[in-house]
Design a protein around this motif. Structure first.
Motif, PDB file in Angstrom:
ATOM      1  N   THR A   1      10.440  -7.471  -2.659  1.00  0.00           N
ATOM      2  CA  THR A   1      11.428  -7.815  -3.683  1.00  0.00           C
ATOM      3  C   THR A   1      11.783  -9.298  -3.663  1.00  0.00           C
ATOM      4  OG1 THR A   1      12.355  -5.599  -3.663  1.00  0.00           O
ATOM      5  CG2 THR A   1      13.773  -7.321  -4.516  1.00  0.00           C
ATOM      6  N   VAL A   2      11.787  -9.913  -2.463  1.00  0.00           N
ATOM      7  CA  VAL A   2      12.168 -11.326  -2.372  1.00  0.00           C
ATOM      8  C   VAL A   2      10.975 -12.270  -2.314  1.00  0.00           C
ATOM      9  CG1 VAL A   2      14.419 -10.778  -1.375  1.00  0.00           C
ATOM     10  CG2 VAL A   2      12.491 -11.312   0.151  1.00  0.00           C
ATOM     11  N   GLY A   3       9.758 -11.764  -2.564  1.00  0.00           N
ATOM     12  CA  GLY A   3       8.612 -12.649  -2.710  1.00  0.00           C
ATOM     13  C   GLY A   3       7.472 -12.460  -1.730  1.00  0.00           C
ATOM     14  N   ALA A   4       7.583 -11.510  -0.810  1.00  0.00           N
ATOM     15  CA  ALA A   4       6.479 -11.251   0.114  1.00  0.00           C
ATOM     16  C   ALA A   4       5.359 -10.506  -0.613  1.00  0.00           C
ATOM     17  CB  ALA A   4       6.961 -10.409   1.298  1.00  0.00           C
ATOM     18  N   THR A   5       4.179 -10.525  -0.016  1.00  0.00           N
ATOM     19  CA  THR A   5       3.051  -9.753  -0.512  1.00  0.00           C
ATOM     20  C   THR A   5       2.838  -8.577   0.422  1.00  0.00           C
ATOM     21  OG1 THR A   5       1.996 -11.751  -1.364  1.00  0.00           O
ATOM     22  CG2 THR A   5       0.565  -9.827  -1.015  1.00  0.00           C
ATOM     23  N   LEU A   6       2.811  -7.374  -0.133  1.00  0.00           N
ATOM     24  CA  LEU A   6       2.533  -6.195   0.682  1.00  0.00           C
ATOM     25  C   LEU A   6       1.066  -6.231   1.080  1.00  0.00           C
ATOM     26  CD1 LEU A   6       3.634  -3.546   1.887  1.00  0.00           C
ATOM     27  CD2 LEU A   6       2.836  -2.412  -0.200  1.00  0.00           C
ATOM     28  N   VAL A   7       0.803  -6.221   2.382  1.00  0.00           N
ATOM     29  CA  VAL A   7      -0.557  -6.272   2.901  1.00  0.00           C
ATOM     30  C   VAL A   7      -1.033  -4.867   3.253  1.00  0.00           C
ATOM     31  CG1 VAL A   7      -2.008  -7.146   4.794  1.00  0.00           C
ATOM     32  CG2 VAL A   7      -0.275  -8.629   3.750  1.00  0.00           C
ATOM     33  N   LYS A   8      -0.150  -4.081   3.850  1.00  0.00           N
ATOM     34  CA  LYS A   8      -0.489  -2.717   4.243  1.00  0.00           C
ATOM     35  C   LYS A   8       0.784  -1.891   4.177  1.00  0.00           C
ATOM     36  CE  LYS A   8      -2.358  -0.095   8.159  1.00  0.00           C
ATOM     37  NZ  LYS A   8      -2.793  -0.223   9.581  1.00  0.00           N
ATOM     38  N   ALA A   9       0.771  -0.845   3.372  1.00  0.00           N
ATOM     39  CA  ALA A   9       1.941   0.019   3.233  1.00  0.00           C
ATOM     40  C   ALA A   9       2.236   0.724   4.556  1.00  0.00           C
ATOM     41  CB  ALA A   9       1.700   1.062   2.140  1.00  0.00           C
ATOM     42  N   GLY A  10       3.488   1.102   4.751  1.00  0.00           N
ATOM     43  CA  GLY A  10       3.869   1.835   5.944  1.00  0.00           C
ATOM     44  C   GLY A  10       3.075   3.130   6.069  1.00  0.00           C
ATOM     45  N   GLN A  11       2.610   3.401   7.291  1.00  0.00           N
ATOM     46  CA  GLN A  11       1.817   4.606   7.533  1.00  0.00           C
ATOM     47  C   GLN A  11       1.784   4.910   9.032  1.00  0.00           C
ATOM     48  OE1 GLN A  11      -2.687   3.401   7.180  1.00  0.00           O
ATOM     49  NE2 GLN A  11      -1.479   2.266   5.665  1.00  0.00           N
ATOM     50  N   PRO A  12       1.501   6.160   9.380  1.00  0.00           N
ATOM     51  CA  PRO A  12       1.341   6.485  10.807  1.00  0.00           C
ATOM     52  C   PRO A  12       0.181   5.673  11.383  1.00  0.00           C
ATOM     53  CG  PRO A  12       1.505   8.485   9.498  1.00  0.00           C
ATOM     54  CD  PRO A  12       1.344   7.336   8.525  1.00  0.00           C
ATOM     55  N   VAL A  13       0.347   5.213  12.630  1.00  0.00           N
ATOM     56  CA  VAL A  13      -0.679   4.393  13.266  1.00  0.00           C
ATOM     57  C   VAL A  13      -1.214   5.068  14.528  1.00  0.00           C
ATOM     58  CG1 VAL A  13       0.030   2.189  12.299  1.00  0.00           C
ATOM     59  CG2 VAL A  13       1.128   3.020  14.363  1.00  0.00           C
ATOM     60  N   PHE A  14      -2.383   4.622  14.969  1.00  0.00           N
ATOM     61  CA  PHE A  14      -3.124   5.259  16.058  1.00  0.00           C
ATOM     62  C   PHE A  14      -2.326   5.397  17.345  1.00  0.00           C
ATOM     63  CE2 PHE A  14      -3.780   0.778  16.706  1.00  0.00           C
ATOM     64  CZ  PHE A  14      -3.813   0.622  18.084  1.00  0.00           C
ATOM     65  N   TRP A  15      -1.368   4.526  17.603  1.00  0.00           N
ATOM     66  CA  TRP A  15      -0.638   4.558  18.868  1.00  0.00           C
ATOM     67  C   TRP A  15       0.585   5.484  18.819  1.00  0.00           C
ATOM     68  CZ3 TRP A  15       4.127   2.486  17.838  1.00  0.00           C
ATOM     69  CH2 TRP A  15       4.211   1.537  16.821  1.00  0.00           C
ATOM     70  N   GLY A  16       0.789   6.147  17.688  1.00  0.00           N
ATOM     71  CA  GLY A  16       1.854   7.137  17.585  1.00  0.00           C
ATOM     72  C   GLY A  16       3.110   6.694  16.875  1.00  0.00           C
ATOM     73  N   GLY A  17       3.128   5.481  16.389  1.00  0.00           N
ATOM     74  CA  GLY A  17       4.276   4.980  15.641  1.00  0.00           C
ATOM     75  C   GLY A  17       3.995   4.960  14.153  1.00  0.00           C
ATOM     76  N   TYR A  18       4.705   4.104  13.455  1.00  0.00           N
ATOM     77  CA  TYR A  18       4.603   3.984  12.004  1.00  0.00           C
ATOM     78  C   TYR A  18       4.800   2.512  11.683  1.00  0.00           C
ATOM     79  CZ  TYR A  18       5.546   5.146   7.074  1.00  0.00           C
ATOM     80  OH  TYR A  18       5.497   5.268   5.695  1.00  0.00           O
ATOM     81  N   SER A  19       3.896   1.915  10.901  1.00  0.00           N
ATOM     82  CA  SER A  19       4.067   0.501  10.595  1.00  0.00           C
ATOM     83  C   SER A  19       3.351   0.109   9.316  1.00  0.00           C
ATOM     84  CB  SER A  19       3.566  -0.373  11.751  1.00  0.00           C
ATOM     85  OG  SER A  19       2.160  -0.380  11.818  1.00  0.00           O
ATOM     86  N   GLY A  20       3.687  -1.072   8.848  1.00  0.00           N
ATOM     87  CA  GLY A  20       3.052  -1.689   7.701  1.00  0.00           C
ATOM     88  C   GLY A  20       3.177  -3.195   7.842  1.00  0.00           C
ATOM     89  N   TYR A  21       2.544  -3.934   6.939  1.00  0.00           N
ATOM     90  CA  TYR A  21       2.537  -5.393   7.022  1.00  0.00           C
ATOM     91  C   TYR A  21       2.868  -6.027   5.671  1.00  0.00           C
ATOM     92  CZ  TYR A  21       0.104  -5.155  11.513  1.00  0.00           C
ATOM     93  OH  TYR A  21      -0.235  -4.908  12.822  1.00  0.00           O
ATOM     94  N   PHE A  22       3.577  -7.169   5.743  1.00  0.00           N
ATOM     95  CA  PHE A  22       3.722  -8.023   4.575  1.00  0.00           C
ATOM     96  C   PHE A  22       3.378  -9.446   4.985  1.00  0.00           C
ATOM     97  CE2 PHE A  22       8.129  -8.287   6.255  1.00  0.00           C
ATOM     98  CZ  PHE A  22       8.398  -9.656   6.184  1.00  0.00           C
ATOM     99  N   ALA A  23       3.044 -10.267   3.988  1.00  0.00           N
ATOM    100  CA  ALA A  23       2.780 -11.685   4.213  1.00  0.00           C
ATOM    101  C   ALA A  23       3.878 -12.491   3.540  1.00  0.00           C
ATOM    102  CB  ALA A  23       1.417 -12.077   3.638  1.00  0.00           C
ATOM    103  N   ASP A  24       4.376 -13.502   4.259  1.00  0.00           N
ATOM    104  CA  ASP A  24       5.385 -14.382   3.663  1.00  0.00           C
ATOM    105  C   ASP A  24       4.692 -15.324   2.673  1.00  0.00           C
ATOM    106  OD1 ASP A  24       4.314 -16.602   5.036  1.00  0.00           O
ATOM    107  OD2 ASP A  24       6.112 -16.979   6.204  1.00  0.00           O
ATOM    108  N   PRO A  25       5.431 -16.210   2.001  1.00  0.00           N
ATOM    109  CA  PRO A  25       4.798 -17.074   0.993  1.00  0.00           C
ATOM    110  C   PRO A  25       3.667 -17.958   1.522  1.00  0.00           C
ATOM    111  CG  PRO A  25       7.156 -17.025   0.637  1.00  0.00           C
ATOM    112  CD  PRO A  25       6.899 -16.303   1.948  1.00  0.00           C
TER     113      PRO A  25
END
Length: 137
Positions: free
Chosen positions: A93-117
């Motif tokens: 919403t404030v200008g980041a680019t979604l790189v990877k949506a939140g999802q379950p990950v191999f190590w048992g947690g949940y994560s996603g990525y964004f890139a700043d400007p």
């Protein structure tokens, strides 16, 4: 040396834009900031610095390089998978680019990525095995 990271500085292309982006994410700029460098407080006590990329290259004596990529990531840990999705949406919403949506990950947690400007990668993660939130929601 006592292991401690007190300040992480990002070399940015547009200091004014980056100041606005990080303020919009909720970072608080501290009074010690100057026109040429911005310092933001974090809940862990570490500071995030923003400095002109060209000036940083000149200061270090290292050739100017492109930012971002996968050489490192910054991380913001939260208390639930829903909070991961919420923070990712807020960043976009404030200008980041979604790189990877939140999802379950191999190590048992949940994560996603964004890139700043500038392309710096931020992981937003929920880790059910370690509390790395530093009080963040």
């Amino acid at each position: 040396m006592t292991p401690h990271i007190s300040l992480l500085t990002l070399g940015v292309a547009d200091l004014a834009m980056s100041r606005q982006f990080y303020a919009a994410l909720g970072f608080s700029e501290i009074p010690e900031s100057q026109e040429s460098i911005a310092f933001f407080a974090t809940s862990s006590g570490m500071l995030l610095g923003l400095y002109d990329r060209q000036a940083l290259a000149e200061d270090t004596g290292v050739q100017l390089a492109e930012p971002g990529g996968t050489a490192f990531t910054l991380a913001h840990n939260v208390t639930s998978p829903a909070a991961v999705d919420s923070v990712l949406a807020e960043a976009v919403t404030v200008g980041a680019t979604l790189v990877k949506a939140g999802q379950p990950v191999f190590w048992g947690g949940y994560s996603g990525y964004f890139a700043d400007p500038d392309g710096f990668l931020w992981e937003v993660a929920y880790n059910p095995f370690m509390d790395l939130t530093g009080g963040a929601a």
